[in-house]
Design an enzyme around this catalytic site. Structure first.
Site, PDB file in Angstrom:
ATOM      1  N   HIS A   1      -7.364  -0.006 -11.255  1.00 31.25           N
ATOM      2  CA  HIS A   1      -6.442  -0.898 -10.159  1.00 31.25           C
ATOM      3  C   HIS A   1      -7.128  -1.947  -9.327  1.00 31.25           C
ATOM      4  O   HIS A   1      -8.251  -1.046  -7.999  1.00 31.25           O
ATOM      5  CB  HIS A   1      -5.692  -0.592 -10.574  1.00 31.25           C
TER       6      HIS A   1
ATOM      7  N   HIS B   1      -3.076   1.041  -3.107  1.00 30.65           N
ATOM      8  CA  HIS B   1      -2.512  -0.606  -3.439  1.00 30.65           C
ATOM      9  C   HIS B   1      -1.514  -0.239  -2.303  1.00 30.65           C
ATOM     10  O   HIS B   1       0.112  -1.534  -1.805  1.00 30.65           O
ATOM     11  CB  HIS B   1      -0.887   0.181  -4.276  1.00 30.65           C
TER      12      HIS B   1
HETATM   13 ZN   LIG Z   1      -5.273   3.182 -10.527  1.00 32.35          ZN
END
Ligand SMILES: [Zn+2]
Length: 350
Positions: A164, A125
């Protein structure tokens, strides 16, 4: 049997955000399992090192690196609503990057067939100039840049099976074709990116492949996406190296996610990736740990993946998986057809 390298180090346990799912215990349980009978002595230790500032600068702004560096020695600094540092976080973070770089060099330069960087903090991320979603530096993006510079590769495949979407990794390579980013992820969900129409731009158009998935996807759905979307694209692309953002938060026990993958299901995904790696890049594949927050699930799943990497004939009962995947195909057929239609503009395999 294949020679598989692992990176582990006590420094990775020093990064501690307090009461937080991304805890040092995640690696503690994995490291413990490496000492168990079945696993003991199976893997080659690849010693990590600290990444240099120049290496981290291939992905992150200098001012952002300084911002993280300044947290060293300070009790607690919040960098993002769910990402913070302790006095040792910066050290853990530069060693996490360096650990992955060494895992890559071991597979490309030495006689190691595949490797797994068992490091934290995770990275996918992390953006150019900010920490995000438990991530400080984007380990895998820096890893890909390193593989380009050090080893001269111009076709690197990044596979991200974390729950994610890896927004930071996608953005790092969005307008270039030298790194192909593939992600399957729960959607809509944190961080909000990763629609099937995010396909890259400019020279990179068609070199970002997203498979946004509803909750409830399990072993068959993931394996079908890997076999029928990722594999044909990868065989066409012919990567020289495969890097994997290995997140285990798609496990059915994970407290953050809504997916249903089992520990053996991860071995099946690894099996597909091994197959791709063997037919494109002499088997060169390097994993780095991203998410996964149920300690038992994480420990069992990492074990399952490592044993599959190690086994020449595969660790899972392949025929049983293939039969199940074929009979479950209809549950994911529409998603696969939609992605094939979008990607079919760039990939003649569809
Ligand atoms: Zn994750």
């Amino acid at each position: 049997m294949a020679k598989i390298g692992i990176v582990r180090d006590e420094r990775y346990l020093l990064h501690d955000m307090g009461y937080h799912p991304e805890s040092p215990d995640r690696l503690r349980v994995i490291y413990e399992s490496l000492g168990e009978n079945e696993m003991k002595g199976l893997f080659v230790e690849v010693p990590p090192r600290a990444a240099t500032k120049e290496e981290i600068e291939t992905v992150h702004d200098t001012s952002y690196i300084h911002r993280v560096a300044e947290t060293a020695g300070k009790p607690h600094v919040r960098l993002d609503p769910d990402t913070s540092t302790c006095p040792e976080s910066y050290e853990a973070a530069i060693w996490a990057v360096g650990g992955l770089l060494e895992a890559i060099d071991a597979v490309v330069g030495a006689d190691i067939d595949g490797s797994f960087a068992l490091v934290r903090p995770p990275g996918h991320h992390a953006e150019k100039a900010r920490a995000m979603g438990f991530c400080l530096f984007n380990n895998i993006a820096i890893g890909a840049r390193h593989a380009q510079k050090r080893h001269g590769f111009d076709r690197i495949l990044i596979v991200d099976w974390d729950l994610h979407h890896g927004n930071g990794t996608q953005n790092a390579f969005y307008d270039e074709k030298e790194v192909l980013y593939f992600s399957a992820h729960q959607y809509p969900f944190y961080p909000g990116t990763g629609t099937a129409n995010e396909i890259g731009q400019g020279a990179g158009e068609g070199y970002t492949v997203n498979a946004p998935l509803n909750t409830g996807c399990g072993d068959s759905e993931y394996a079908n996406i890997f076999s029928r979307v990722l594999k044909p694209i990868a065989l066409t692309y012919q990567p020289q190296l495969i890097l994997v953002s290995a997140g285990f938060d798609i496990h059915y026990k994970d407290p953050l996610g809504g997916m249903k993958v089992t520990a053996n299901g991860f071995a099946r995904l690894m099996n597909i990736l091994k197959d791709i790696a063997q037919s494109t890049c002499s088997g060169r594949i390097v994993l780095t740990l991203e998410g996964g927050y149920d300690l038992t699930a994480l420990r069992e799943s990492v074990r399952s993946v490592l044993l599959e990497m190690k086994a020449d004939d595969g660790w899972v009962d392949l025929q049983k998986y293939l039969d199940q995947e074929n009979s479950d195909y209809k549950t994911i057929e529409r998603v696969i057809e939609k992605i094939q239609e979008i990607q079919g503009r760039y990939w003649s395999c569809f």
